[in-house]
Write an enzyme that holds these catalytic residues in place. Sequence first.
Site, PDB file in Angstrom:
ATOM      1  N   HIS A   1      14.951   5.491  18.148  1.00 11.89           N
ATOM      2  CA  HIS A   1      15.439   6.520  17.465  1.00 11.89           C
ATOM      3  C   HIS A   1      14.405   7.422  16.923  1.00 11.89           C
ATOM      4  O   HIS A   1      14.341   7.768  15.514  1.00 11.89           O
ATOM      5  CB  HIS A   1      16.563   5.669  16.502  1.00 11.89           C
ATOM      6  CG  HIS A   1      17.365   5.120  16.964  1.00 11.89           C
ATOM      7  ND1 HIS A   1      17.493   4.063  17.641  1.00 11.89           N
ATOM      8  CD2 HIS A   1      18.847   5.293  16.792  1.00 11.89           C
ATOM      9  CE1 HIS A   1      18.643   3.536  18.137  1.00 11.89           C
ATOM     10  NE2 HIS A   1      19.499   4.263  17.517  1.00 11.89           N
TER      11      HIS A   1
ATOM     12  N   HIS B   1      -8.135  -7.936 -18.262  1.00 12.11           N
ATOM     13  CA  HIS B   1      -8.092  -7.498 -16.861  1.00 12.11           C
ATOM     14  C   HIS B   1      -9.305  -6.968 -16.158  1.00 12.11           C
ATOM     15  O   HIS B   1      -9.633  -7.336 -15.007  1.00 12.11           O
ATOM     16  CB  HIS B   1      -6.501  -6.551 -16.831  1.00 12.11           C
ATOM     17  CG  HIS B   1      -6.277  -6.123 -15.088  1.00 12.11           C
ATOM     18  ND1 HIS B   1      -5.764  -6.760 -14.340  1.00 12.11           N
ATOM     19  CD2 HIS B   1      -6.593  -4.785 -14.772  1.00 12.11           C
ATOM     20  CE1 HIS B   1      -5.873  -6.265 -13.245  1.00 12.11           C
ATOM     21  NE2 HIS B   1      -6.158  -4.944 -13.267  1.00 12.11           N
TER      22      HIS B   1
ATOM     23  N   ASP C   1       0.757 -11.496 -11.063  1.00 15.36           N
ATOM     24  CA  ASP C   1       1.992 -10.981 -11.277  1.00 15.36           C
ATOM     25  C   ASP C   1       2.525  -9.949 -10.649  1.00 15.36           C
ATOM     26  O   ASP C   1       3.580  -9.681 -10.241  1.00 15.36           O
ATOM     27  CB  ASP C   1       2.285 -10.530 -12.957  1.00 15.36           C
ATOM     28  CG  ASP C   1       2.170 -11.788 -13.996  1.00 15.36           C
ATOM     29  OD1 ASP C   1       2.923 -12.534 -13.937  1.00 15.36           O
ATOM     30  OD2 ASP C   1       1.112 -12.003 -14.436  1.00 15.36           O
TER      31      ASP C   1
ATOM     32  N   PHE D   1      12.549   4.175   9.327  1.00 14.50           N
ATOM     33  CA  PHE D   1      12.298   3.303   8.566  1.00 14.50           C
ATOM     34  C   PHE D   1      10.831   2.843   8.595  1.00 14.50           C
ATOM     35  O   PHE D   1      10.414   1.902   7.840  1.00 14.50           O
ATOM     36  CB  PHE D   1      12.991   1.994   8.880  1.00 14.50           C
ATOM     37  CG  PHE D   1      14.627   2.014   9.071  1.00 14.50           C
ATOM     38  CD1 PHE D   1      15.045   3.261   8.414  1.00 14.50           C
ATOM     39  CD2 PHE D   1      15.636   1.362   9.764  1.00 14.50           C
ATOM     40  CE1 PHE D   1      16.595   3.502   8.386  1.00 14.50           C
ATOM     41  CE2 PHE D   1      16.989   1.877   9.786  1.00 14.50           C
ATOM     42  CZ  PHE D   1      17.258   2.747   8.905  1.00 14.50           C
TER      43      PHE D   1
ATOM     44  N   ARG E   1      16.316   7.325  21.431  1.00 18.16           N
ATOM     45  CA  ARG E   1      17.466   6.516  21.613  1.00 18.16           C
ATOM     46  C   ARG E   1      18.383   7.037  22.762  1.00 18.16           C
ATOM     47  O   ARG E   1      18.838   6.237  23.655  1.00 18.16           O
ATOM     48  CB  ARG E   1      18.253   6.629  20.438  1.00 18.16           C
ATOM     49  CG  ARG E   1      19.675   6.042  20.723  1.00 18.16           C
ATOM     50  CD  ARG E   1      20.820   6.928  19.653  1.00 18.16           C
ATOM     51  NE  ARG E   1      21.907   5.840  19.660  1.00 18.16           N
ATOM     52  CZ  ARG E   1      23.171   6.384  19.268  1.00 18.16           C
ATOM     53  NH1 ARG E   1      23.151   7.567  18.641  1.00 18.16           N
ATOM     54  NH2 ARG E   1      24.523   5.701  19.248  1.00 18.16           N
TER      55      ARG E   1
ATOM     56  N   HIS F   1      18.439   9.542   9.435  1.00 18.52           N
ATOM     57  CA  HIS F   1      18.022   8.643  10.410  1.00 18.52           C
ATOM     58  C   HIS F   1      17.067   9.461  11.527  1.00 18.52           C
ATOM     59  O   HIS F   1      16.815   8.712  12.224  1.00 18.52           O
ATOM     60  CB  HIS F   1      19.096   7.947  10.957  1.00 18.52           C
ATOM     61  CG  HIS F   1      19.705   6.867  10.278  1.00 18.52           C
ATOM     62  ND1 HIS F   1      19.979   6.729   8.845  1.00 18.52           N
ATOM     63  CD2 HIS F   1      19.926   5.469  10.453  1.00 18.52           C
ATOM     64  CE1 HIS F   1      20.101   5.746   8.367  1.00 18.52           C
ATOM     65  NE2 HIS F   1      20.120   4.940   9.539  1.00 18.52           N
TER      66      HIS F   1
ATOM     67  N   GLU G   1      12.138  -4.495   6.275  1.00 23.45           N
ATOM     68  CA  GLU G   1      10.896  -3.841   7.191  1.00 23.45           C
ATOM     69  C   GLU G   1       9.744  -4.024   6.241  1.00 23.45           C
ATOM     70  O   GLU G   1       8.679  -4.064   7.063  1.00 23.45           O
ATOM     71  CB  GLU G   1      11.126  -2.424   7.148  1.00 23.45           C
ATOM     72  CG  GLU G   1      12.368  -2.087   8.300  1.00 23.45           C
ATOM     73  CD  GLU G   1      13.775  -2.120   7.531  1.00 23.45           C
ATOM     74  OE1 GLU G   1      14.733  -1.564   8.297  1.00 23.45           O
ATOM     75  OE2 GLU G   1      13.806  -2.283   6.347  1.00 23.45           O
TER      76      GLU G   1
ATOM     77  N   HIS H   1      -8.121  -7.268  -6.482  1.00 19.77           N
ATOM     78  CA  HIS H   1      -8.771  -6.791  -7.491  1.00 19.77           C
ATOM     79  C   HIS H   1      -9.622  -7.830  -8.219  1.00 19.77           C
ATOM     80  O   HIS H   1     -10.663  -7.679  -8.539  1.00 19.77           O
ATOM     81  CB  HIS H   1      -7.791  -6.162  -8.646  1.00 19.77           C
ATOM     82  CG  HIS H   1      -6.812  -7.091  -9.280  1.00 19.77           C
ATOM     83  ND1 HIS H   1      -5.652  -7.175  -8.883  1.00 19.77           N
ATOM     84  CD2 HIS H   1      -6.896  -7.768 -10.163  1.00 19.77           C
ATOM     85  CE1 HIS H   1      -5.051  -8.013  -9.577  1.00 19.77           C
ATOM     86  NE2 HIS H   1      -5.862  -8.309 -10.378  1.00 19.77           N
TER      87      HIS H   1
ATOM     88  N   HIS I   1     -13.287  -6.415 -12.152  1.00 21.14           N
ATOM     89  CA  HIS I   1     -11.859  -7.059 -12.552  1.00 21.14           C
ATOM     90  C   HIS I   1     -12.144  -8.509 -13.157  1.00 21.14           C
ATOM     91  O   HIS I   1     -12.093  -9.664 -12.054  1.00 21.14           O
ATOM     92  CB  HIS I   1     -10.721  -7.093 -11.929  1.00 21.14           C
ATOM     93  CG  HIS I   1     -10.307  -5.746 -11.481  1.00 21.14           C
ATOM     94  ND1 HIS I   1     -11.161  -4.816 -10.465  1.00 21.14           N
ATOM     95  CD2 HIS I   1      -9.241  -4.718 -12.019  1.00 21.14           C
ATOM     96  CE1 HIS I   1     -10.427  -3.649 -10.559  1.00 21.14           C
ATOM     97  NE2 HIS I   1      -9.290  -3.429 -11.323  1.00 21.14           N
TER      98      HIS I   1
ATOM     99  N   PRO J   1      -3.717  -3.386  -2.340  1.00 25.11           N
ATOM    100  CA  PRO J   1      -2.332  -3.166  -2.435  1.00 25.11           C
ATOM    101  C   PRO J   1      -1.537  -4.394  -2.780  1.00 25.11           C
ATOM    102  O   PRO J   1      -1.323  -5.208  -1.842  1.00 25.11           O
ATOM    103  CB  PRO J   1      -1.686  -2.359  -1.248  1.00 25.11           C
ATOM    104  CG  PRO J   1      -3.056  -2.030  -0.362  1.00 25.11           C
ATOM    105  CD  PRO J   1      -3.944  -3.091  -0.822  1.00 25.11           C
ATOM    106  N   LEU J   2      -1.002  -4.439  -3.990  1.00 25.17           N
ATOM    107  CA  LEU J   2      -0.181  -6.022  -4.379  1.00 25.17           C
ATOM    108  C   LEU J   2       0.747  -6.019  -3.636  1.00 25.17           C
ATOM    109  O   LEU J   2       1.504  -5.305  -3.306  1.00 25.17           O
ATOM    110  CB  LEU J   2      -0.314  -6.075  -5.889  1.00 25.17           C
ATOM    111  CG  LEU J   2      -1.388  -5.742  -6.837  1.00 25.17           C
ATOM    112  CD1 LEU J   2      -0.950  -5.800  -8.206  1.00 25.17           C
ATOM    113  CD2 LEU J   2      -2.324  -6.864  -6.467  1.00 25.17           C
TER     114      LEU J   2
END
Length: 654
Positions: free
Chosen positions: A449, A251, A147, A425, A508, A461, A399, A60, A20, A110-111
């Site tokens: 939980h 790119h 970006d 989550f 929980r 949940h 998160e 990259h 790149h 991973p951007l």
Amino acid sequence: MADAIRFLAIDAIVRAGEGHQGVPLGMAEIATALYTRHLKFDAADPAWPDRDRVVLSNGHGSMLLYALLHLSGVERMGLDQVSTFRDFGSRCEGHPERDVASGIEVTTGPLGQGIANAMGMAVAEAWLNARYGDAICHHHTYAFVGDGCLQEGVGQEMISLAGHLRLGRLILLWDDNRITDDGATDLSISEDVAERCRVAGWHVVEVDGHDLEAVSAAIAEAKADPRPSLLACRTVIAKGLARLQGQRGGHSAKLFPEDAHKAREQLDWPHGPFEVPPAVLGAWRAVGSRHRAERSAWQQRVAALPAAQRSELERLQRGELPEGWRDVLSRYRREVLAREPLSSGIFISAEINDALVDLMPERLVACADLEAPTNHKRRLSAFTATDRRGAYLHCGVREHVMASMANGMAAHGGVVPLAVTYLAFSDYERPAIRMAALMGLPVKFVFSHDSIGIGRNGPTHQPVEILAALRAMPNLQVLRPADAVETAECWELALARRDGPSTLVFARQALPHVRTQHTDANLSARGAYVLREADGARRVTLLATGSEVALALAAREQLQAGGVPTAVVSMPCWDLFEAQDPSYQAAVLGADGGVRVGCEAAVRFGWDRWLGSRGAFVGMRGFGASGPADVLYAHFGITAEAIEAEARRLLAGG
């Protein structure tokens, strides 16, 4: 000096046949301004604790970083590495992979993860600065940003939280080239990104990214501002490649020797592949050594600290735990047996966390707007824009960035990060958990939980499939303790682990005591163990984790009463058990061909490796439902009676 970056990148990408080029060619002046005028580092010691951090979030464009490390004189980034870019075994990987000794702070690709890591580094620096002062810890965190980093959702979470916390030593250098892989950015975005940062409380400067003096002035302005800074550097992607500059193909389109030849003509670079003229290389090497005296002075200041303070600082820098930390957990394991169980499994973890506060001030707890139901704040004060001494970070409902920030804190060093939320989550955190596992970062991901036991909140949940998903990830230690004693043992395992992350998964609902006698040994350390042996020659083995261990014990009582010798095995960590020798595994699981029943309030996936040829599973077959926990356990057939029935069916040849 900037063109030296460009041609090392061009030559490496042409040789590799892929890469790149857009970032290293477009950001060459930006990087040169940063490294030659502002960056505090010593190429002879890439791990100097008080160095400025540099994160290549747009990973990259890795040849930008590799060229800078080589030019500035980092020993492990010699020309032999740069010239084998993307080859197997080269330190110049396709995307940067964490290698602090080579000058690479974090793994990026991973951007959005990189800028969130950078924020975590800034948090760690701010906390250490508050504890030890400017003379010992005072450095900036810079991130090269594309970006994509700012378009990813985690990027906006970072912008919001970093602005709120006024992390003034966090500076983003944005490669504002208005091009992504698909083409012009206006295909997918029309907002004013710089204004978005201003609204979030950032200092923003818009500057010509190819004007080295202007970029340097903007960096100086950013360093003087108490807010985090975004330098929106307007650039031309792949600048210097006549065929591709300013275009979509800039790119990562394939480069050919003819492209390199024309670039040499256009930029008047009459030097061969991977050749840097001595005057230019000498100037770069001077950049890499110009802070050597400052590093030496810093070492002298550390040596002059009072003995106790110096000892603590050096311990934190080594990533070691204080003397006596295991004693705290051992004492807890002994004393908790004399008390009634707490009302929630996660509260056991909170109690242990609180017991370690005085001994381990370096633990920074990040929580995603769940202070009350997870209860891990207790005696901790908040880390805020006005008080950096606090060790509890209120992350809001964010998160994604909480987990990525924890990775950055661990990568920075000097602190022990925890990230706390509900297990359902964890999917928001999964990209960061994966990166922690890939980098081998000792982050503690704490989840509450953990099953249908949460009750009336319903299936959204109730994370029935997530334990299996976490267990599938390489180098991730998944711990699901059954009671307070196992919780303390699992915390000991997580804290002791330095080569990767741990997830601690808690119920929980209340966890009754399943361990009733104190043992000096940490029984959970082998991943699984016989909690109750059979009375008589074992015919049935019941396997369970977490809250379901109590159900297995109840089923054992019924089977034993009916004349069926039955053992119960608690399995708090499958990975640790899998690492044991076959003889230990056989002793725990019982003879191959014997009856085994597994029980977990989750899906079956992964369990069959432990169940053998005569095995059954009591657990979930799909998503949960809304209702009280006891009603749901009965509805889905996760009961002692169901476990007993499965064992008897198998004994009968079913």
